[in-house]
Design an enzyme around this catalytic site. Structure first.
Site, PDB file in Angstrom:
ATOM      1  N   GLY A  41     -28.469   0.087  27.929  1.00  0.00           N
ATOM      2  CA  GLY A  41     -29.010  -1.127  28.309  1.00  0.00           C
ATOM      3  C   GLY A  41     -27.885  -1.895  29.067  1.00  0.00           C
ATOM      4  O   GLY A  41     -26.602  -1.720  28.939  1.00  0.00           O
ATOM      5  N   GLY A  43     -28.507  -5.356  30.318  1.00  0.00           N
ATOM      6  CA  GLY A  43     -28.967  -6.773  30.374  1.00  0.00           C
ATOM      7  C   GLY A  43     -27.834  -7.512  30.164  1.00  0.00           C
ATOM      8  O   GLY A  43     -26.411  -7.131  30.292  1.00  0.00           O
ATOM      9  N   ALA A  45     -26.150  -8.518  27.390  1.00  0.00           N
ATOM     10  CA  ALA A  45     -25.236  -7.980  26.324  1.00  0.00           C
ATOM     11  C   ALA A  45     -24.616  -6.644  27.015  1.00  0.00           C
ATOM     12  O   ALA A  45     -23.579  -6.373  26.744  1.00  0.00           O
ATOM     13  CB  ALA A  45     -26.048  -7.785  25.144  1.00  0.00           C
ATOM     14  N   GLY A  46     -25.548  -5.712  27.535  1.00  0.00           N
ATOM     15  CA  GLY A  46     -24.972  -4.230  27.639  1.00  0.00           C
ATOM     16  C   GLY A  46     -23.976  -4.244  29.036  1.00  0.00           C
ATOM     17  O   GLY A  46     -23.079  -3.759  28.932  1.00  0.00           O
ATOM     18  N   HIS A 267     -44.066 -18.363  21.591  1.00  0.00           N
ATOM     19  CA  HIS A 267     -43.556 -19.620  22.582  1.00  0.00           C
ATOM     20  C   HIS A 267     -44.918 -20.477  22.932  1.00  0.00           C
ATOM     21  O   HIS A 267     -45.881 -19.683  23.356  1.00  0.00           O
ATOM     22  CB  HIS A 267     -42.780 -18.977  23.936  1.00  0.00           C
ATOM     23  CG  HIS A 267     -42.189 -20.344  24.783  1.00  0.00           C
ATOM     24  ND1 HIS A 267     -42.791 -21.214  25.159  1.00  0.00           N
ATOM     25  CD2 HIS A 267     -40.829 -20.377  24.851  1.00  0.00           C
ATOM     26  CE1 HIS A 267     -41.905 -22.039  25.736  1.00  0.00           C
ATOM     27  NE2 HIS A 267     -40.912 -21.616  25.649  1.00  0.00           N
ATOM     28  N   ARG A 332     -40.631 -24.679  18.770  1.00  0.00           N
ATOM     29  CA  ARG A 332     -41.599 -24.010  19.111  1.00  0.00           C
ATOM     30  C   ARG A 332     -42.790 -23.457  18.343  1.00  0.00           C
ATOM     31  O   ARG A 332     -43.888 -23.492  18.282  1.00  0.00           O
ATOM     32  CB  ARG A 332     -40.755 -22.697  19.758  1.00  0.00           C
ATOM     33  CG  ARG A 332     -40.295 -23.060  21.140  1.00  0.00           C
ATOM     34  CD  ARG A 332     -39.348 -21.960  21.556  1.00  0.00           C
ATOM     35  NE  ARG A 332     -38.583 -22.344  22.990  1.00  0.00           N
ATOM     36  CZ  ARG A 332     -37.765 -21.563  23.525  1.00  0.00           C
ATOM     37  NH1 ARG A 332     -37.393 -20.329  22.956  1.00  0.00           N
ATOM     38  NH2 ARG A 332     -37.286 -21.757  24.576  1.00  0.00           N
ATOM     39  N   LEU A 443     -29.520 -16.379  25.602  1.00  0.00           N
ATOM     40  CA  LEU A 443     -28.290 -16.091  26.795  1.00  0.00           C
ATOM     41  C   LEU A 443     -26.963 -16.029  26.283  1.00  0.00           C
ATOM     42  O   LEU A 443     -26.159 -15.373  26.497  1.00  0.00           O
ATOM     43  CB  LEU A 443     -28.764 -17.012  27.998  1.00  0.00           C
ATOM     44  CG  LEU A 443     -29.998 -16.893  28.614  1.00  0.00           C
ATOM     45  CD1 LEU A 443     -29.922 -17.756  29.724  1.00  0.00           C
ATOM     46  CD2 LEU A 443     -30.592 -15.578  28.863  1.00  0.00           C
TER      47      LEU A 443
END
Lengths: 640, 265, 245
Positions: A41, A43, A45-46, A267, A332, A443
């Site tokens: 991954g 993203g 984190a990756g 959401h 939410r 994030l």
């Protein structure tokens, strides 16, 4: 029973991370290049992990199923990223961010992890600015902040409505630099299809090249999964179409515990479904609730009438009515459930009856159309693009949609799962958001894990492994995993039934949305636990996967992922059924206060449920890790 | 609110079984199209029909379906990302078409973006350009305090205008020269505008341009088809900025003294 | 050498060469036109001017060589870029391709360039070398005797009574051939179209263009190109209409 050692360091909460870093075993700089780390991954984190590990000197291989690391779905995050910088001088602190996050998660997250997250939040902003992330700025040139749900301070940093994109491109640029200099070996269009466990340790992966169908084995000293959330199990969600659970699900089947699988964030402000052809739901930023008023008609006979023809007296501004102090800005999970309730009463608007109005007429009266356009113009444009409706003239229609999964693979304080050598980062793990995630925290967590946690904690594990001791990629465990992957692919291609994969995915999504969505109850979950295995059988008997396995075959890719979703969905229902309480997103109708709010059971359920695979067809084992709070007092969330 | 009327169109799609193989156009009727469908959803439905008939579905790239990941890449009726301005293919809705329309769907065409299958192309050349210099070297942990270097708001805003690029490649697809200038310009401008990007400003632009050229993209002839096709409407002003940065870098690098270098101890 | 390699070896470098040589050639064609418009005045002017230029000797040759080098570089860079662009496009082309905002002038640069090149060659053959239409070439016409002196910046460069070549008659007689005059008009028309894109585009290539003043630049360039065309149209036009004799 799996051994769940949280490995929370001793000492006062605020000192734990600092002391842990000081105590951690290190790897000699000259030895680092002898360690091979596989990161799956790319993203937030990756990519941040792969780049940072390579900067330390480890030999890193990064696997992504996309054609480029820049496509990961972190890119779609809109709102912002929280950090306890206290630039606005409004009283923010590490402790306050920590406290808000634990409370927002309804006291189902691990205290020490959340505190560390708050501690490193400021470093993330420094790092991103140094990389050139163009955050919004004040006229004086310093960084701007805005406020977000669940907090009373302004601590959210943002880059227009594209914060996720800019942060991801920052991490991607760091990763690109590492690839360019040879520090990271990138494998694009390579989907991880199995984890290889040797002598109880994660020592490699098996991946399939999506363009050629070639299955390859990769040996490593440690494996890092940063593969995101599994919300696409619902078929319709705000996730990218490719987002999937396959990597973490295969790791689960190799012994990694899956924690709190039923914790799914729904959401409240998304564009409603229009037809059964629909592939994707689109989020409208939470910020709209600052000026829009949410309502449905008081009487269900009025629900198809034009909104303008319904007089003020016949409208029910239900959030303002039920939650007078938070009104349209309640959290939410609360807002989503309220929308579901009014729609269940038959008062939902639009063709399908699954929608509520988000009305800006009052704001237009107050700010003028130009004022509203200035604040939300791009969102109104997106809305118009999708629905062909002009929200300046008629109210928007919105409905809740699946958006994030708080559950994920169980990890200890070092972000290592119960399988030694297997690290799990970002949305793929479970640790920081409890039963509900606050806006602008996803994030923060992805980058905290990748930049500032894993690079420290992985050395603790690697130092215990002799350099060069990783097993050869042609060992029996690797060959067995490769054969298993090939068998699944061949089986999927050999069924040749009559129904396309999309049919099963839609039906699975429907079952989960009905019974494991915004509100759950015993009868519904038990029904789902009957229906899902039946659907799975039907899939394996009557699914249709055209094409072959030796070239690009998007139907096959989806079939592999849906096959895993069909198993994961069952585990989610099992988890929701076992958790006999309501907390955050997990609302069990049997456990509520008379006013319809979540009724937590801290005596029996103040724990993480970590499910352990017990073999094909056997009921998985529910392990628990108790959650103890030293620094915060558990209380009932009240937004009235 | 009335039920939208469905309609029928014909899609003429490029089919190609694999890289370097002969391709051809095949026409498929798409019936019962709902105007609220996205273009990709229309293809989804068509693909399920094809699969049910025993034919291989049409391969096309897509992922986020909200116009930000940059994966989708169709040329619809001769325009990258379709008839509408400032949107990606996934944000094109069927209400842009009429009953009986014949819609031609092609992959992005460029030597640097070879077709992998049907409408799917290989755009890894963009990653290669990025790896050559599209970054600011900032090792994790070494960053100074974020507010230590103020950036004037208009500079930060301009950098953000450039940084919005989603890396889809529509600029290349729209350009008769298959030039990647807008892509490179957006990255070079984004990083070159910020104070953090100054130390590597010259080396970045030299490296990225030479990699771009080496990958077989064409030159820019200032027709600005790229910015018109860009789903983020990134301005070709950034290409002017790239040209200026490159020129300066070429002259500076030719005349600046080279450090003797002390060697490490 | 890095500098040479980058300028000649990169796409942007070659564009830069096109822009810089383009600037030189634009300055030249403006000067050329202004000089030639003297044909509308007393024959002393254009004939004196022509004699003065001829009398510069080595300086004239230096200028000519410089201009030829610029033309050659302009053509070389344009050709290389065009070949690269075609290669970059790949083997397969679009079945349907729509222009979005490219101007007409920008789409035909190569074709207007070819015609302009052909025109330059003919122009040199006609008026400089005398290979085309030798009958009306200046060297084959009776000489002209200057009635007064020709001055540049107040300095007398050609004395009264000097025997000079009769350039004015060559031009008028040359354009007496309708075919030649029409070709000339068409060619300068296409050259103006070439400049309409080129003069605008070079600012982009040099990095001096942005949306704040792009529209203003466009207006200036359009007016310039129109004026250039009208100025060039005047000479053969007047010759055709018999205004010049």
């Amino acid at each position: 029973m799996a051994l769940l050692e949280s490995r929370i360091p001793p000492g006062a909460l605020a000192d734990k991370w600092r002391r842990h870093k000081a105590d951690m075993r290190l790897v000699n700089p000259a030895n680092k290049r002898k360690y091979e780390v596989v990161v799956v991954g790319a993203g937030l984190a990756g990519a941040s992990a792969a780049a940072s590990l390579s900067e330390l000197g480890y030999a890193v291989s990064c696997f992504v199923f996309h054609d480029s690391p820049r496509r990961a779905h972190s890119i779609a995050a809109q709102g912002g990223i929280n950090a306890a910088k206290n630039y606005p001088n409004d009283g923010d602190s590490v402790h306050r961010l920590f406290n808000d996050t634990v409370k927002g998660g309804d006291y189902r997250s691990r205290e020490a992890n959340v505190h560390r997250l708050a501690e490193v939040s400021g470093d993330i902003i420094d790092q991103c600015v140094a990389q050139g992330v163009p955050f919004a700025r004040e006229y004086g040139g310093l960084l701007a902040n805005r406020s977000f749900g669940g907090a009373q301070v302004s601590r959210t940093f943002y880059a227009r409505g594209q914060t996720g994109q800019q942060l991801l491109l920052g991490a991607y640029s760091a990763l690109s630099r590492a690839i360019g200099s040879g520090g990271v070996k990138l494998h694009t269009q390579s989907e991880m299809l199995d984890l290889v466990v040797v002598d109880g340790h994660a020592k490699g992966i098996v991946a399939r090249n999506l363009l050629t169908g070639e299955v390859t084995r990769h040996s490593a000293d440690a494996v890092v999964l940063a593969t995101g959330g599994y919300g696409n199990v619902f078929n319709l969600s705000t996730y990218a179409r490719g987002s999937n659970a396959t990597a973490i699900w295969r790791a689960y089947k190799r012994g990694a515990c899956f924690a709190n699988p039923c914790f799914t964030q729904i959401h409240p402000t998304c564009i409603p479904v229009t037809g059964d052809y629909q592939s994707k739901l689109t989020l409208m930023s939470e910020s709209l609730r600052n000026d829009g008023r949410i309502w449905v008609p008081l009487r269900k006979e009025d629900r198809l009438k034009p909104a303008a023809s319904i007089p003020e007296a016949d409208r029910d501004y239900y959030l303002e009515r039920i939650y007078p102090s938070f009104g349209n800005l309640c959290p939410r999970d609360v807002a989503s459930r309220a929308a579901k309730r009014v729609c269940d009463e038959g008062r939902g608007v639009g063709e399908t009856g699954l929608g509520v109005y988000l009305d800006f007429s009052e704001a237009i009266g107050r700010l003028g159309e130009a004022g509203v356009r200035e604040r939300y113009g791009n969102l109104f444009d997106i809305y118009h693009e999708i629905t062909n409706e002009d929200a300046y003239r008629v109210p928007m229609r919105i409905f809740p949609a699946v958006h994030y999964t708080m559950g994920g693979l169980w990890v200890d304080y070092n972000l290592m799962s119960n399988v030694p050598g297997l690290f799990v980062l970002g949305e793929a793990n479970f640790s920081d958001h409890g039963a509900n995630r606050l806006g602008a925290s996803a994030l923060m967590q992805g980058l905290a894990d990748g930049y500032f946690v894993l690079p420290y904690t992985i050395s603790g594990y690697l130092a215990s492994q002799k350099p060069g001791s990783r097993p050869p990629a042609d060992g029996p465990e690797f060959m067995q995993a490769e054969a298993a992957v090939g068998a699944v692919t061949r089986r999927l291609l050999s069924v040749r039934g009559t129904r396309p994969v999309s049919y099963f995915h839609k039906r699975l999504g429907h079952i989960l949305w009905q019974h494991c969505g915004m509100a759950r109850n015993r009868a519904g979950l038990e029904k789902a636990l009957q229906e899902i295995p039946a659907l799975r059988e039907e899939f394996w008997a009557g699914g249709l996967v055209p094409g072959t396995g030796d070239s690009l075959n998007q139907s096959l890719e989806r079939a592999v992922r849906v096959a895993d979703f069909l198993e994961l969905g069952e585990l989610m229902c099992r988890d929701a059924l076992a958790r006999e309480e309501s907390c955050g997103c997990h609302f069990r109708e049997e456990h509520q206060y008379p006013d319809g709010e979540c009724k937590r059971d801290d005596v029996n359920f103040a724990h993480v449920a970590a499910w352990e695979y017990a073999g094909e067809g056997d009921v998985p084992v529910r392990n628990t890790e108790p959650l103890t709070y030293e620094a915060v007092k558990m209380s009932v969330r009240n937004y009235k | 609110m009335t039920t939208p009327k469905t309609f029928n169109v014909t899609v003429r799609v490029w089919r190609q079984v694999g890289p370097g193989r002969e391709g051809r156009f095949v026409e498929y009727p798409a019936r019962g199209v709902n105007p609220d469908m996205s273009f990709l959803e229309m293809l989804d439905v068509l693909n399920d029909e094809l699969a049910a008939r025993g034919e291989e579905p049409i391969a096309f790239s897509h992922d986020c379906r909200e116009g930000i990941c940059g994966t989708c890449s169709l040329v619809i009726n001769g325009k990258p990302h379709g008839p509408n301005h400032g949107v990606a293919s996934c944000q094109t809705y069927m209400r842009s078409f009429r009953d009986g329309d014949r819609i031609v769907v092609e992959p992005f065409r460029a030597r640097a973006f070879p077709v992998i299958k049907d409408l799917v192309t290989d755009r890894s050349a963009f990653d290669t350009i990025q790896q050559a210099g599209g970054f600011i070297t900032a090792r994790t942990g070494s960053a100074p305090e974020a507010n230590a270097a103020p950036v004037p708001k208009h500079v930060a805003d301009l950098a953000m205008d450039a940084a919005q690029c989603i890396g889809c490649g529509a600029c290349v697809a729209a350009c008769k020269n298959s030039s990647a200038m807008l892509f490179v310009a957006s990255k070079v401008s984004h990083l070159g505008l910020l104070p953090q990007g100054q130390p590597e400003r010259d080396s970045r632009v030299l490296a990225m341009v030479s990699t771009m050229d080496g990958l077989g993209f064409g030159g820019c002839t200032n027709q600005y088809e790229c910015s018109a096709a860009c789903p983020k409407l990134i301005s070709h002003d950034f290409i002017a900025r790239l040209n200026r940065d490159y020129t300066k870098a070429v002259f500076r690098s030719a005349f600046k003294p080279e450090p003797a270098g002390g060697g490490e101890t | 050498m890095d500098l040479v390699r980058n300028l000649f070896g990169s796409t942007i470098g070659r564009k830069l060469l096109m822009a810089v040589t383009g600037v030189v050639l634009i300055v030249f064609v403006i000067g050329h036109l202004v000089g030639n418009l003297q044909v509308f005045e007393d024959p002393d002017r254009i004939n004196g001017y022509s004699h003065f230029l001829q009398s510069l000797g080595p300086a004239l040759w230096a200028a000519r060589i410089f201009l030829l080098v610029c033309v050659a570089l302009h053509i070389w860079a344009g050709t290389v870029l065009a070949i690269e662009a075609r290669r970059a496009r790949g083997a397969e082309s679009y079945a349907v391709k729509k222009w979005i905002q490219a101007t007409v002038a920008s789409r035909y640069m190569r074709w207007t360039g070819y015609v302009v090149l052909a025109f330059i060659l003919y122009h040199l053959a006609q008026f400089t070398v005398g290979v085309a239409q030798p009958g009306t070439f200046k060297a084959n016409l009776p000489h002209y005797t200057m009635k007064g002196a020709y001055r540049v910046l107040g300095v007398e460069v050609v004395r009264a009574g000097t025997d000079v070549l009769d350039v004015r008659s060559m031009v008028i007689l040359g354009f007496g051939n309708r075919l030649v005059a029409v070709f000339y008009i068409v060619a300068v028309g296409l050259l103006s179209l070439h400049l309409l894109h080129g003069a605008d585009s070079l600012f982009q290539t040099l990095g001096w263009r942005n949306h704040r003043w792009a529209r203003g630049l466009r207006v200036v360039v359009t007016v310039f190109c129109a004026a250039y065309f009208l100025g060039n149209l005047a000479i053969p036009g007047a010759a055709l209409l018999g205004v010049l004799h």
